[in-house]
Motif scaffolding. Structure first.
Motif, PDB file in Angstrom:
ATOM      1  N   ASN A  43       0.816  -1.210   0.000  1.00  0.00           N
ATOM      2  CA  ASN A  43       0.000   0.000   0.000  1.00  0.00           C
ATOM      3  C   ASN A  43       0.846   1.255   0.000  1.00  0.00           C
ATOM      4  O   ASN A  43       0.725   2.110  -0.870  1.00  0.00           O
ATOM      5  N   SER A  44       1.754   1.335   0.982  1.00  0.00           N
ATOM      6  CA  SER A  44       2.494   2.583   1.133  1.00  0.00           C
ATOM      7  C   SER A  44       3.524   2.759   0.024  1.00  0.00           C
ATOM      8  O   SER A  44       3.725   3.882  -0.457  1.00  0.00           O
ATOM      9  N   SER A  45       4.157   1.658  -0.423  1.00  0.00           N
ATOM     10  CA  SER A  45       5.131   1.803  -1.515  1.00  0.00           C
ATOM     11  C   SER A  45       4.424   2.262  -2.782  1.00  0.00           C
ATOM     12  O   SER A  45       4.909   3.151  -3.485  1.00  0.00           O
ATOM     13  N   LEU A  46       3.279   1.668  -3.065  1.00  0.00           N
ATOM     14  CA  LEU A  46       2.541   2.059  -4.267  1.00  0.00           C
ATOM     15  C   LEU A  46       2.177   3.527  -4.217  1.00  0.00           C
ATOM     16  O   LEU A  46       2.349   4.257  -5.198  1.00  0.00           O
ATOM     17  N   ALA A  47       1.701   3.965  -3.066  1.00  0.00           N
ATOM     18  CA  ALA A  47       1.297   5.365  -2.934  1.00  0.00           C
ATOM     19  C   ALA A  47       2.474   6.292  -3.189  1.00  0.00           C
ATOM     20  O   ALA A  47       2.358   7.291  -3.911  1.00  0.00           O
ATOM     21  N   SER A  48       3.642   5.939  -2.646  1.00  0.00           N
ATOM     22  CA  SER A  48       4.775   6.846  -2.845  1.00  0.00           C
ATOM     23  C   SER A  48       5.278   6.804  -4.293  1.00  0.00           C
ATOM     24  O   SER A  48       5.657   7.842  -4.838  1.00  0.00           O
ATOM     25  N   ILE A  49       5.248   5.628  -4.900  1.00  0.00           N
ATOM     26  CA  ILE A  49       5.681   5.567  -6.304  1.00  0.00           C
ATOM     27  C   ILE A  49       4.734   6.381  -7.170  1.00  0.00           C
ATOM     28  O   ILE A  49       5.155   7.135  -8.058  1.00  0.00           O
ATOM     29  N   LEU A  50       3.442   6.288  -6.863  1.00  0.00           N
ATOM     30  CA  LEU A  50       2.446   7.053  -7.594  1.00  0.00           C
ATOM     31  C   LEU A  50       2.720   8.562  -7.472  1.00  0.00           C
ATOM     32  O   LEU A  50       2.679   9.294  -8.454  1.00  0.00           O
ATOM     33  N   THR A  51       3.052   8.981  -6.247  1.00  0.00           N
ATOM     34  CA  THR A  51       3.387  10.377  -6.029  1.00  0.00           C
ATOM     35  C   THR A  51       4.549  10.803  -6.923  1.00  0.00           C
ATOM     36  O   THR A  51       4.494  11.838  -7.603  1.00  0.00           O
ATOM     37  N   LEU A  52       5.586   9.998  -6.925  1.00  0.00           N
ATOM     38  CA  LEU A  52       6.766  10.274  -7.751  1.00  0.00           C
ATOM     39  C   LEU A  52       6.377  10.470  -9.201  1.00  0.00           C
ATOM     40  O   LEU A  52       6.734  11.465  -9.842  1.00  0.00           O
ATOM     41  N   VAL A  53       5.634   9.487  -9.696  1.00  0.00           N
ATOM     42  CA  VAL A  53       5.298   9.501 -11.117  1.00  0.00           C
ATOM     43  C   VAL A  53       4.461  10.719 -11.460  1.00  0.00           C
ATOM     44  O   VAL A  53       4.743  11.432 -12.436  1.00  0.00           O
ATOM     45  N   VAL A  54       3.451  10.980 -10.626  1.00  0.00           N
ATOM     46  CA  VAL A  54       2.584  12.129 -10.893  1.00  0.00           C
ATOM     47  C   VAL A  54       3.392  13.426 -10.900  1.00  0.00           C
ATOM     48  O   VAL A  54       3.270  14.256 -11.793  1.00  0.00           O
ATOM     49  N   TRP A  55       4.262  13.575  -9.915  1.00  0.00           N
ATOM     50  CA  TRP A  55       5.132  14.750  -9.834  1.00  0.00           C
ATOM     51  C   TRP A  55       5.912  14.917 -11.145  1.00  0.00           C
ATOM     52  O   TRP A  55       5.937  15.982 -11.730  1.00  0.00           O
ATOM     53  N   LEU A  56       6.552  13.850 -11.565  1.00  0.00           N
ATOM     54  CA  LEU A  56       7.411  13.934 -12.747  1.00  0.00           C
ATOM     55  C   LEU A  56       6.597  14.274 -13.996  1.00  0.00           C
ATOM     56  O   LEU A  56       7.044  15.056 -14.834  1.00  0.00           O
ATOM     57  N   ILE A  57       5.407  13.698 -14.096  1.00  0.00           N
ATOM     58  CA  ILE A  57       4.564  13.990 -15.261  1.00  0.00           C
ATOM     59  C   ILE A  57       4.176  15.457 -15.277  1.00  0.00           C
ATOM     60  O   ILE A  57       4.286  16.141 -16.295  1.00  0.00           O
ATOM     61  N   ILE A  58       3.758  15.946 -14.115  1.00  0.00           N
ATOM     62  CA  ILE A  58       3.371  17.356 -14.033  1.00  0.00           C
ATOM     63  C   ILE A  58       4.556  18.248 -14.380  1.00  0.00           C
ATOM     64  O   ILE A  58       4.453  19.201 -15.157  1.00  0.00           O
ATOM     65  N   GLU A  59       5.722  17.878 -13.853  1.00  0.00           N
ATOM     66  CA  GLU A  59       6.922  18.673 -14.085  1.00  0.00           C
ATOM     67  C   GLU A  59       7.267  18.740 -15.577  1.00  0.00           C
ATOM     68  O   GLU A  59       7.548  19.792 -16.135  1.00  0.00           O
ATOM     69  N   LYS A  60       7.201  17.588 -16.237  1.00  0.00           N
ATOM     70  CA  LYS A  60       7.560  17.531 -17.665  1.00  0.00           C
ATOM     71  C   LYS A  60       6.561  18.277 -18.519  1.00  0.00           C
ATOM     72  O   LYS A  60       6.931  19.002 -19.428  1.00  0.00           O
ATOM     73  N   ASN A  61       5.286  18.098 -18.246  1.00  0.00           N
ATOM     74  CA  ASN A  61       4.280  18.516 -19.211  1.00  0.00           C
ATOM     75  C   ASN A  61       3.544  19.791 -18.856  1.00  0.00           C
ATOM     76  O   ASN A  61       3.198  20.555 -19.741  1.00  0.00           O
ATOM     77  N   ILE A  62       3.288  20.000 -17.578  1.00  0.00           N
ATOM     78  CA  ILE A  62       2.364  21.072 -17.245  1.00  0.00           C
ATOM     79  C   ILE A  62       3.074  22.245 -16.553  1.00  0.00           C
ATOM     80  O   ILE A  62       3.035  23.385 -17.000  1.00  0.00           O
TER      81      ILE A  62
END
Lengths: 401, 290
Positions: A43-62
């Motif tokens: 649960n917690s690892s998935l949540a943190s990986i998701l955070t990472l990915v979302v951050w990076l996507i926002i950073e790259k694109n938006i």
């Protein structure tokens, strides 16, 4: 970063395990302690990986400026981790259904893996469609599909001579089908007969010897087949032709088709072998039991029973032959002749796509965009062939199960 | 799966278990009880042994099969009755690991000799299998299959005659005569089995081997097939393997009881079912094991 998350996850596992063990001292647990531990970690690892990915996507694109706050990312991930970990940790009670929750997560994970293939297919399809759209803006789709002349040149300057450009795809498709036809003439009968031999006549030892050998054929890289076609088969065909008084081009559809046929023999033979083996043994016994010979049984009972499956297998082989590139690039030539004569050089759709896209190209001229249009049509053809083939094979299976 | 009557690991296990049981009972099964000979034999089997690899499946079986009689072979699963049946038209040849020794005479010729041509043999000794197995062809072509490959008909009229005649004798003609061109697989299970019997008698065999022909059929279809067997014995010698003892009692004149690859007892059906001589036969018939 992922390493840290993994470490955190492991420690989360032990925390969850410990708490549930303590609870078990006094009370019954719904799930075994291991489930609680694993659920907390996942649960917690998935949540943190998701955070990472979302951050990076926002950073790259938006929100590009987010880049300057990178150091906070680690902090944020850690917070998310501790938050979900605490949340799950507090949930651990004697009636908490950790096993069922974990089962749901696993199901979701597997679902996302299997939908990946679909998503990628859709992505490929869309990208090809958009590029083709651009092409059809300059060249009418009717000219492309039904034009009989192919010379993909575009004048760079207005006053340039002799390169008017023509994008009629018919010669390419006739070339493709000609080569695929020759290949199937070779692979169909030979593959089928070798399958019959292997499944009905060969003793166990012979089968164990021959089957791996034919499968080696399937493992040879197509480029190597290409060498073989150019160096051995094409000259051989040309020399034979000379002796018989037929003029054969040094690059011919025949050479490419022959070698491609050899390449797909193991494919045809292994599918036919499966299908023939799937014919129920009692059908065979029934025929042998009233005094039919082995070959009578095969021709009159086994082959008719296996026919739909065999046809499905052959269609799959055809779609492989149509999509094959390397052998044709090397052996069939590049001239877009509209001909049904196997001794002439022809070219195929895949070869033209390669030629159009090799080297420095600008991706907005009709010349390169034509490649995408060709790809789109080819994609459709093989898609339809595969669909029909799989449909037939499946129907056939149902019949005997 | 392959033929379910082959010796599978499960069966072998069962055989071993039975061996232990037999040792406890101290019963000798190597000698056949009852009368193995008949007055007017069509088939004479002498000292037949069958091996699957190293394992022995049939142990020294000798038996006569008379003309126009129905011989039922009964016994617990894995006892070798199907294996013995398949020796009678050399169907065991199709199984690689299977070896057959001994002599089986069909009209004074030993069919187990290497030089025997199995194609005419199997035309003379036809076989009907456990599961109905019509070919993926029309009803007509299913029956015409045998006559065609053996060249029994000179022209279409003769072929028609053979097909109609066979369907008639299998009691199927009335049910299918309007749809001879529809696929054989479209029939019901019982009709399919009778179609397979029609297919077998179309090549006019002398002997018909039936390997549990009714085990995949419902009671009504079973009754029809049994009736058919009863009628067919006028013209054919029939050997039937069956699990259903009532069936053996209903259709056969003689019954042979197999146990662990041995022929334990053989005799007139009435006698076997009313006054069995061997203790094992009695146990089996009274349902103490099987």
């Amino acid at each position: 970063m992922f390493f840290i998350i993994a470490l955190l996850g492991v420690s989360g596992y032990f925390a969850g395990l410990r708490k549930s063990l303590i609870i078990r001292e006094k009370n019954t647990l719904h799930s075994t302690p291991i489930y609680h531990g694993v659920l907390l970690a996942v649960n917690s690892s998935l949540a943190s990986i998701l955070t990472l990915v979302v951050w990076l996507i926002i950073e790259k694109n938006i929100f590009y400026e987010l880049k300057f706050f990178r150091e906070y990312l680690y902090f944020l991930t850690f917070i998310v981790f501790s938050f979900t970990a605490t949340l799950t940790y507090n949930k651990i009670k004697h009636e908490f259904k950790a096993r069922d929750n974990l089962e749901k997560i696993i199901k979701l994970f597997l679902l996302s893996c299997s939908s990946l293939a679909i998503l990628v297919t859709i992505g490929i399809f869309l990208s090809v469609i958009f590029e083709s759209q651009k092409f059809f803006n300059t060249i009418p789709i009717i000219d492309f599909l039904f034009g009989t002349h192919w010379s993909p040149q575009m004048p760079i300057r207005e006053d340039q001579v002799g390169s008017s450009g023509a994008f009629g795809a018919v010669p390419l498709f006739t070339g493709t089908f000609l080569i695929a036809f020759i290949a199937m003439c070779i692979a169909g009968p030979i593959g089928l007969m070798s399958a019959i031999y292997l499944s009905e006549y060969a003793t166990k030892n012979v089968r164990n010897f021959i089957k791996p050998l034919t499968e080696i054929l399937a493992g040879i890289p197509t480029v190597v087949y290409g060498f073989f076609a150019v160096i051995v088969v094409a000259p051989f065909i040309r020399n034979t032709g000379e002796q018989l008084g037929i003029s054969i081009a040094s690059e011919s559809a025949l050479a490419a088709g022959l070698v491609m046929g050899i390449m797909i023999i193991p494919f045809v033979s292994s599918i036919s072998d499966d299908v023939i083996n799937a014919v129920p043994r009692n059908l065979k016994d029934g025929s042998l039991g009233i005094g039919a010979t082995k070959s009578e049984t095969i021709i009159k009972v086994i082959i008719p029973a296996a026919l739909p499956g065999i046809i499905g297998g052959l269609l799959l082989a055809v779609s492989r032959a149509i999509g094959e590139t390397m052998i044709v690039v090397m052996a069939a030539g590049m001239s877009a002749n509209l001909t049904a004569n196997p001794f002439e050089a022809v070219t195929t759709v895949t070869v033209q796509i390669v030629i159009l896209l090799v080297g420095d190209q600008e991706f907005d001229s009709p010349k390169t965009l034509a490649a995408f249009a060709l790809g789109l049509v080819l994609f459709f053809i093989t898609l339809i062939l595969n669909y029909i083939a799989l449909h037939i094979v499946r129907k056939y299976r149902e019949q005997y199960e | 799966m392959y033929n379910e009557n082959l010796i599978t690991e499960e069966n072998i296990e069962m055989i071993n278990e039975n061996f232990i049981e037999d040792e406890q009972l101290k019963i000798d099964i190597s000698e056949t009880v009852g009368d193995i000979h008949v007055e007017d034999p069509r088939i004479i089997a002498k000292n037949v042994n069958v091996f699957y690899g190293e394992k022995i499946a049939i142990n020294n079986v000798s038996i006569d099969i008379g003309k126009n009689e129905v011989l039922a072979m009964i016994g617990p699963s894995g006892c070798g009755k199907s294996t013995f049946l398949r020796c009678l038209n050399r169907m065991n040849d199709t199984i690689e690991s299977c070896k057959v020794q001994g002599e089986i005479y069909l009209d004074n010729k030993n069919i187990l000799e290497k030089k025997t041509d199995v194609v005419p043999l199997r035309a003379r000794v036809g076989m009907v299998f456990q599961k109905p197995n019509p070919f993926p062809k029309s009803i007509y072509d299913n029956v015409a299959y045998g006559p065609k490959i053996h060249g029994l008909a000179k022209n279409k009229t003769e072929l028609d005659e053979i097909v109609f005649n066979s369907l008639e004798r299998a009691g199927l003609l009335a049910e299918v005569k309007d749809r001879l061109n529809s696929p054989g697989t479209s029939l019901s299970g019982g009709q399919q089995q009778r179609l397979c019997i029609a297919r077998t008698i179309a090549v006019s065999p002398e002997v018909i081997l039936m390997d549990e022909p009714c085990s995949a059929l419902d009671p009504i279809a079973t009754a029809k097939v049994e009736q058919l067997i009863y009628e067919l014995k006028e013209n054919f010698t029939i050997v039937i393997v069956t699990h259903a003892m009532q069936q053996a009692a209903r259709v056969s004149q003689r019954t042979a009881y197999f146990h662990l690859g041995n022929l334990v007892e053989v005799g007139a059906t009435e006698k076997i079912f009313t006054t069995p001589q061997h203790k094992l036969t009695e146990s089996y018939i009274t349902g103490r094991f099987g």
